[in-house]
Design a protein around this motif. Structure first.
Motif, PDB file in Angstrom:
ATOM      1  N   ASP A   1      -5.019  12.628  14.553  1.00  0.00           N
ATOM      2  CA  ASP A   1      -5.140  12.608  13.092  1.00  0.00           C
ATOM      3  C   ASP A   1      -3.820  12.042  12.545  1.00  0.00           C
ATOM      4  N   SER A   2      -3.752  10.715  12.374  1.00  0.00           N
ATOM      5  CA  SER A   2      -2.513  10.057  11.949  1.00  0.00           C
ATOM      6  C   SER A   2      -2.375  10.144  10.436  1.00  0.00           C
ATOM      7  N   TYR A   3      -1.146  10.448   9.964  1.00  0.00           N
ATOM      8  CA  TYR A   3      -0.955  10.589   8.519  1.00  0.00           C
ATOM      9  C   TYR A   3       0.518  10.431   8.197  1.00  0.00           C
ATOM     10  N   ILE A   4       0.811  10.430   6.855  1.00  0.00           N
ATOM     11  CA  ILE A   4       2.176  10.324   6.356  1.00  0.00           C
ATOM     12  C   ILE A   4       2.250  11.116   5.052  1.00  0.00           C
ATOM     13  N   PHE A   5       3.384  11.794   4.788  1.00  0.00           N
ATOM     14  CA  PHE A   5       3.560  12.608   3.592  1.00  0.00           C
ATOM     15  C   PHE A   5       4.415  11.868   2.566  1.00  0.00           C
TER      16      PHE A   5
ATOM     17  N   TYR B   1      -9.254   8.322  -4.769  1.00  0.00           N
ATOM     18  CA  TYR B   1      -8.478   7.358  -3.978  1.00  0.00           C
ATOM     19  C   TYR B   1      -9.015   7.189  -2.560  1.00  0.00           C
ATOM     20  N   GLN B   2      -9.701   8.170  -2.006  1.00  0.00           N
ATOM     21  CA  GLN B   2     -10.284   8.094  -0.663  1.00  0.00           C
ATOM     22  C   GLN B   2      -9.238   7.832   0.426  1.00  0.00           C
ATOM     23  N   THR B   3      -7.998   8.075   0.167  1.00  0.00           N
ATOM     24  CA  THR B   3      -6.963   7.812   1.182  1.00  0.00           C
ATOM     25  C   THR B   3      -6.096   9.030   1.434  1.00  0.00           C
ATOM     26  N   TYR B   4      -6.320  10.103   0.622  1.00  0.00           N
ATOM     27  CA  TYR B   4      -5.547  11.328   0.804  1.00  0.00           C
ATOM     28  C   TYR B   4      -6.408  12.377   1.491  1.00  0.00           C
ATOM     29  N   ASP B   5      -5.864  13.017   2.503  1.00  0.00           N
ATOM     30  CA  ASP B   5      -6.569  14.133   3.126  1.00  0.00           C
ATOM     31  C   ASP B   5      -6.410  15.395   2.281  1.00  0.00           C
ATOM     32  N   GLU B   6      -5.245  15.533   1.657  1.00  0.00           N
ATOM     33  CA  GLU B   6      -5.034  16.664   0.767  1.00  0.00           C
ATOM     34  C   GLU B   6      -3.802  16.423  -0.103  1.00  0.00           C
TER      35      GLU B   6
ATOM     36  N   ASN C   1      -3.889   9.767   4.850  1.00  0.00           N
ATOM     37  CA  ASN C   1      -4.364   9.389   6.185  1.00  0.00           C
ATOM     38  C   ASN C   1      -4.113   7.896   6.429  1.00  0.00           C
ATOM     39  N   PHE C   2      -4.305   7.485   7.677  1.00  0.00           N
ATOM     40  CA  PHE C   2      -3.978   6.111   8.090  1.00  0.00           C
ATOM     41  C   PHE C   2      -5.186   5.180   8.049  1.00  0.00           C
ATOM     42  N   ASP C   3      -6.309   5.645   7.489  1.00  0.00           N
ATOM     43  CA  ASP C   3      -7.527   4.821   7.534  1.00  0.00           C
ATOM     44  C   ASP C   3      -7.330   3.485   6.835  1.00  0.00           C
ATOM     45  N   SER C   4      -6.688   3.523   5.676  1.00  0.00           N
ATOM     46  CA  SER C   4      -6.512   2.275   4.923  1.00  0.00           C
ATOM     47  C   SER C   4      -5.553   1.326   5.649  1.00  0.00           C
ATOM     48  N   ILE C   5      -4.483   1.874   6.241  1.00  0.00           N
ATOM     49  CA  ILE C   5      -3.541   1.023   6.984  1.00  0.00           C
ATOM     50  C   ILE C   5      -4.211   0.457   8.232  1.00  0.00           C
ATOM     51  N   LYS C   6      -5.022   1.297   8.909  1.00  0.00           N
ATOM     52  CA  LYS C   6      -5.746   0.797  10.077  1.00  0.00           C
ATOM     53  C   LYS C   6      -6.707  -0.320   9.690  1.00  0.00           C
ATOM     54  N   GLU C   7      -7.313  -0.171   8.525  1.00  0.00           N
ATOM     55  CA  GLU C   7      -8.233  -1.211   8.065  1.00  0.00           C
ATOM     56  C   GLU C   7      -7.486  -2.525   7.832  1.00  0.00           C
ATOM     57  N   ILE C   8      -6.278  -2.416   7.256  1.00  0.00           N
ATOM     58  CA  ILE C   8      -5.465  -3.629   7.044  1.00  0.00           C
ATOM     59  C   ILE C   8      -5.144  -4.280   8.391  1.00  0.00           C
ATOM     60  N   ILE C   9      -4.760  -3.454   9.378  1.00  0.00           N
ATOM     61  CA  ILE C   9      -4.383  -3.990  10.699  1.00  0.00           C
ATOM     62  C   ILE C   9      -5.594  -4.566  11.415  1.00  0.00           C
ATOM     63  N   ASN C  10      -6.740  -3.839  11.331  1.00  0.00           N
ATOM     64  CA  ASN C  10      -7.948  -4.295  12.030  1.00  0.00           C
ATOM     65  C   ASN C  10      -8.522  -5.568  11.417  1.00  0.00           C
ATOM     66  N   ASN C  11      -8.187  -5.829  10.166  1.00  0.00           N
ATOM     67  CA  ASN C  11      -8.696  -7.053   9.516  1.00  0.00           C
ATOM     68  C   ASN C  11      -7.931  -8.306   9.950  1.00  0.00           C
TER      69      ASN C  11
ATOM     70  N   PHE D   1       0.829  -1.193   0.000  1.00  0.00           N
ATOM     71  CA  PHE D   1       0.000   0.000   0.000  1.00  0.00           C
ATOM     72  C   PHE D   1       0.874   1.257   0.000  1.00  0.00           C
ATOM     73  N   LEU D   2       1.926   1.280   0.823  1.00  0.00           N
ATOM     74  CA  LEU D   2       2.814   2.438   0.871  1.00  0.00           C
ATOM     75  C   LEU D   2       3.562   2.605  -0.448  1.00  0.00           C
ATOM     76  N   PHE D   3       3.953   1.466  -1.051  1.00  0.00           N
ATOM     77  CA  PHE D   3       4.649   1.541  -2.337  1.00  0.00           C
ATOM     78  C   PHE D   3       3.748   2.168  -3.404  1.00  0.00           C
ATOM     79  N   GLU D   4       2.480   1.775  -3.384  1.00  0.00           N
ATOM     80  CA  GLU D   4       1.542   2.326  -4.372  1.00  0.00           C
ATOM     81  C   GLU D   4       1.385   3.834  -4.177  1.00  0.00           C
ATOM     82  N   ARG D   5       1.366   4.278  -2.905  1.00  0.00           N
ATOM     83  CA  ARG D   5       1.199   5.711  -2.654  1.00  0.00           C
ATOM     84  C   ARG D   5       2.441   6.484  -3.085  1.00  0.00           C
ATOM     85  N   SER D   6       3.631   5.890  -2.837  1.00  0.00           N
ATOM     86  CA  SER D   6       4.847   6.570  -3.272  1.00  0.00           C
ATOM     87  C   SER D   6       4.919   6.622  -4.795  1.00  0.00           C
TER      88      SER D   6
END
Length: 697
Positions: free
Chosen positions: A152-156, A102-107, A176-186, A64-69
């Protein structure tokens, strides 16, 4: 001969017991091997499962992080952003569509080469974080920030916008970390397991924490199984993050409990089968032996041969076929042997028993013939007198040190003398000795002295023994009384504690009454501890005497007390000479030694010398421990009271330490003695039996 007391089934019982022990030992050994292997496989399988799950989850996060980069690089190379003829309104609209898609970027925002904000999808936050952008993202290379964890957890992610080799600016994605949290919560690990993304703490290394391990958890109040695996760390990131998957050990290994139940049931079934099988086999083996015993009983009771059929084809049948002939020959031979050697054998046996008894008596025995020559001295006599006079004549010896004893022996040989006499003299080493001497002369039919037996007792040892017995009786009686008193005190004490706690629960937080009641509650707790000491003194546990290394125990206690010894500037000298195991209760004797050493340390507040010696006395079947200090010593008026329960010279003492030590040693059938001189020091002597003392009635 009466065979009523003979157990007909003793051999059968022994065979049956032997078969059961051998069979169950084999079954238990095989069962335990199978159980241990099964448990080991289950644990290994669970650890592999947890490790695999951690790796798979980490791979998902990294992908997921690779795709965002990669996304930010695609945006940076987009013609919409790097073309000069495209308006900022179009560029902003383009970025807003990316955020929505993408629903994963705050801005997403674009900076110029100076770090000023050109385009943003969130104007409210864009201006306020401009300084943060300039500090981290103005670079010719792609950049991935550390994880910023909070409400508000996030990464640039950032990448330079380049057109014809010229850098026009920087594109930055705030994910934002929503997608990563979803992976962890699953991640599903049982009903109580969970996964977490945590930062590697200072001092930790991947080599130390990566893998699947068991550890104690304060939160779970038990053991947990944790699999830890690192998440990819980009070159521009400072922190290393790891994924942990945890599950309580009792849930992870729940199947082991089922295996234990099945194992217990199987063992019980095997035991019943082995018991029945052993009974059948032992009965069939001992049946001819029981028949032979019956035949012997009839022969011995009727004093004649008796014929009976024993249904067997083994050695037992051969034995019974020759028994009649041998019995007749045996009866004839026994009559002759008893006539000739019965009395001689009996006398030899008596002499042997008497000699063995004299050798091991604690009192000294000296025998003198009619001419005054000393024919024997048992080991106790040699030890008490510290001389060996065997083969020498009392009438021809004239040592100054033993003049009193020699004069008494000469007088006893020549005339009638007092049967018991207390003698005091100094030996060759100038040590004062007090002994009790008893004499018994042997006379022939003409009233001529043919010899004399002398019994010698160590007067001081006798006094110590009597004092020890009296002290043990007093402590035992006081122990019974203490148990009753402690019991009667504990009942109302429990009521007081309960009522105080009830009143405390109804009072406010800041009242004088609450403070006073808390003091009362503290004093109740202190009384309860004193009662526990009462109970230890009143009803000491019976020692579990097993073979233990006494010298090893002393070294262990010295190591335990070394900090106190060194802090008080005390030098320790130990001479340990007991190389064989001693029968004792390890924990109880450890308690005794700790109490004695604490007293010795407290007696030397300004430093000193502590000496510990051990030795064996096989003659008396005892080992001795001598603990000597050169401390303050004990005044004579206090020395007489130190074993009295509840007597103490210290403010914090209970006065039960030495009393409990004395009772423990005496329960080992030993003795506990203290000698002390004020201003010179104290010596504690502990004597313990080397072996168990068996009493045969």
């Amino acid at each position: 001969m009466d065979f009523k007391g003979f157990n007909n089934r003793s051999i059968q019982s022994q065979i049956m017991r032997l078969l059961i022990i051998m069979s169950m030992t084999l079954i238990l050994t095989l069962g335990l091997v199978f159980y241990n292997n099964t448990v080991s496989r289950i644990k290994d399988s669970k650890k592999r499962e947890m490790t695999t799950l951690a790796i798979e989850t980490t791979n998902k996060i990294e992908r997921f992080l690779f795709e965002r980069s990669a996304d930010v690089k695609v945006l940076a190379s987009s013609n919409i952003l790097n073309a000069e003829n495209v308006s900022r309104e179009v560029q902003s609209h383009y970025l807003e569509n990316v955020v929505k898609a993408y629903q994963t970027y705050d801005e997403i925002f674009v900076l110029d080469n100076s770090g000023d904000l050109k385009i943003t999808t969130n104007k409210a936050s864009g201006e306020t974080t401009a300084s943060f952008y300039k500090k981290h993202f103005i670079s010719n290379d792609a950049f991935v920030s550390d994880y910023i964890i909070g409400d508000d957890s996030y990464i640039f992610f950032s990448a330079p916008v380049v057109e014809n080799g010229i850098q026009l600016g920087i594109v930055v994605e705030k994910m934002n970390f929503d997608s990563i949290k979803e992976i962890i919560n699953n991640v599903r690990v049982g009903t109580r397991g969970h996964a977490d993304l945590v930062k590697l703490q200072e001092g930790q290394t991947l080599a130390n924490i990566v893998g699947t391990k068991e550890s104690y958890s304060e939160l779970e109040k038990g053991m947990i199984l944790t699999a830890t695996y690192p998440v990819i760390k980009y070159a521009t990131q400072r922190d290393q993050w790891v994924l942990t998957i945890s599950q309580p050990a009792d849930e992870a290994y729940a199947i082991i409990r089922d295996i234990e139940k099945y194992f217990a049931i199987v063992m019980l079934i095997f035991f019943v089968i082995v018991y029945i099988f052993s009974g059948i086999v032992s009965q069939s083996v001992t049946k001819p032996i029981r028949q032979l015993k019956q035949k012997i009983g009839e022969i011995m009771n009727d004093q004649k041969l008796y014929t009976s059929e024993i249904v067997t084809s083994d050695e037992v049948k051969h034995l019974t076929s020759t028994f009649d002939f041998l019995l007749e020959e045996l009866n004839f031979m026994m009559q002759k042997v008893l006539e000739k050697s019965g009395e001689v054998a009996y006398i030899k046996e008596i002499r042997s028993s008497m000699s063995n008894l004299i050798e091991h008596m604690p009192n000294g025995i000296v025998t003198i013939d009619g001419k005054g020559e000393i024919t024997s001295m048992n080991p106790a006599a040699k030890e008490i007198l510290d001389v060996d006079w065997v083969g020498q004549n009392v009438f021809r010896r004239s040592e100054t040190h033993y003049a009193v004893l020699l004069d008494y022996l000469k007088e006893s040989m020549l005339n009638d003398s007092t049967q018991n006499e207390l003698l005091s003299f100094e030996d060759e080493n100038k040590f004062s000795k007090k002994i009790i001497v008893s004499t018994l002369k042997q006379m022939d039919i003409n009233e001529v002295v043919i010899g004399m037996t002398v019994v010698i007792q160590n007067f001081e040892e006798k006094l110590k023994f009597e004092e020890s017995v009296m002290r043990a009786e007093r402590l035992s009686e006081l122990g019974v009384l203490s148990a009753g008193v402690a019991h009667e005190i504990r009942n109302p004490l429990a009521s007081i504690k309960g009522y105080v706690q009830l009143v405390l629960s109804e009072l406010g937080d800041h009242t004088q009454a609450k403070e006073d009641l808390e003091i009362v509650l503290g004093e109740v707790a202190r009384l309860d501890k004193i009662i526990d000491r009462f109970m230890t003194f009143a009803s000491p546990n019976q020692p579990d005497r097993k073979k233990n290394d006494l010298d090893g125990l002393i070294n262990e206690v010295l190591h335990l007390m070394m900090q106190s010894i060194e802090s008080n500037q005390i030098q320790v000298e130990s001479n340990l000479h007991i190389k064989e195991p001693i029968y004792m209760d390890y924990d109880q004797m450890k308690q005794v030694l700790i109490n004695v050493l604490i007293n010795a340390i407290q007696a030397m507040p300004k430093g000193g010398h502590l000496k510990i010696d051990t030795s064996l006395s096989r003659l008396h079947n005892v080992c001795e421990i001598h603990i000597i200090d050169n401390g303050e010593g004990i005044p004579e008026e206090i020395l007489e009271k130190i074993f009295a329960p509840f007597f103490t010279t210290r403010q914090q003492g209970t006065g039960l330490g030495l009393s409990i030590c004395s009772r423990i040693v005496e329960s080992h059938q030993g003795s506990f003695e203290i000698q002390s001189r004020e201003g010179i020091g104290t010596q504690v002597t502990i004597k313990l039996p080397i072996r168990r003392r068996e009493f045969v009635v």
